[in-house]
Scaffold this active site. Sequence first.
Site, short mmCIF file in Angstrom:
data_model
loop_
_atom_site.label_atom_id
_atom_site.label_comp_id
_atom_site.label_asym_id
_atom_site.label_seq_id
_atom_site.Cartn_x
_atom_site.Cartn_y
_atom_site.Cartn_z
N LYS A 84 0.76 -1.23 -0.05
CA LYS A 84 -0.09 -0.10 0.00
C LYS A 84 1.01 1.15 0.15
O LYS A 84 1.92 1.36 0.81
CB LYS A 84 -1.08 -0.04 1.11
N SER A 157 -9.63 2.50 2.81
CA SER A 157 -8.80 3.06 1.93
C SER A 157 -7.47 2.43 1.37
O SER A 157 -6.95 2.64 0.35
CB SER A 157 -7.86 4.11 2.81
N SER A 181 -10.24 -0.08 7.05
CA SER A 181 -9.81 0.08 5.74
C SER A 181 -9.32 -1.09 5.23
O SER A 181 -8.64 -1.23 4.05
CB SER A 181 -8.73 1.46 5.85
#
Length: 468
Positions: A84, A157, A181
Amino acid sequence: MKSDAIGLAYLGLTEVGALIRERSVTAREVVEAQLRRIAALDAELKSYVFVLEASARADADAADREIAAGRHRGPLHGVPIAVKDLFWLKGAPTAAGTTVHGAFVPGEDATVVRRLREAGAVLIGKTQMTEGAYSDHHPSVTPPRNPRNGAYWPGISSSGSGVATAAGLCYGALASDTGGSIRWPAAANGVTGLKPTWGRVSRHGAFELAASLDHVGTMARSTLDAATMLAAIAGSDPRDPTALPDPVPDYPAAANMGLRGLRVAIDPAWNGADVDPETQTALQEAIGVFADLGAEIIEIRFPDVAQVIADWASNCAVEAAVAHEASFSAHRGQYGAVLAGVIEAGRALSGLDYQKILLRRAAFRGEVDALFSSIDLLLTPVQPFAPLTLETVATLGEQPELIAGLQRYTCPFDMSGHPTLTFPGGVGSTGMPIGLQLVAGRLQETALVAGGAAFQAATSWHQRHPEI
């Protein structure tokens, strides 16, 4: 049309790692297959910010040389893993979904990235994320697309990590969870997400959203694979004094423990209130599976979460304001409206109100700790309604009841810091996956792995992949 390449892409992380170790396939061959698949699919899926083609090939070649020489590092050796874009990667842009950090190129790896490298993983790319890991993508970003059906929400996210993992564009991915998330993208994309105890994994080299709420975790296509990644990244870290010093258990071994004798709790009232029928059906069927596997099913009453959900927003806002203190005043115009609004709300909250939130949060954490003194696992939905369409979430900010529902089963466990496992538990009438959640006591990730792996050994929901 299925092909050998697609079959390789949807193998489990530990499966492809075993093939590489046995030299049935080389790490370079696996990486090349992944890069071809990314090139073919990701222009539409938008899961990656950028792909590390040259370094991935070099790392795969290095893995093949080491394995040929008898220096096998473990189950991640030679396996492509995504990161990420929250996490520093030496020499590569790391923007955390923002433009304000768009030029930032770290001079060192985040601790979790370094540990993946030490385990021999091949880092194949940085995945897309919402701005600053909050709820919305920056206006300049095209959000990732759900590979199962592009009309549906891919989550936030860590959406890029969820999409890439579901679509066979990596074998697992680093992710983070502040309010849901890891869990929302895992549920939306039909993968497995492991959010460990707060502090179980170092946050050094990770952009903050809200320091005391941010959990670093993993996504993969099975519990065993998510646990294998967690085993590589967990543990104390002198660069992060909040990283817990407790020894790291053998998480993958827990996948063989089974459920017999484990106490799995449900709160029928909490799990059933305003929960759509398909999610309720998936939950009831899962309860039956757990019981058949030998778990003791216990009915409990979970503490009321309404206040802690309301407090989460203000708690997150204050900590986001601290995280962005150095850049917000000077670069306010580079922030999207949603993240800017959160920061401004945090800056405006009084110290008295914030202290009340902290006191209520501590009390809630104590209530949850007390609950886990008499149970091993808690089973809940991930969200109370069917998978969300993009049309629905387009007006999410104007639907407070929808937001509260979305947070009902997620942000309380960021406020308390307890570990969770999200996994596919069914498929709805639309063909989209339905996610379920297990919660465990603090530092009891082995119970999560035992429960999730046993469920997945008895069911096949996690083996349903996008037809791409």
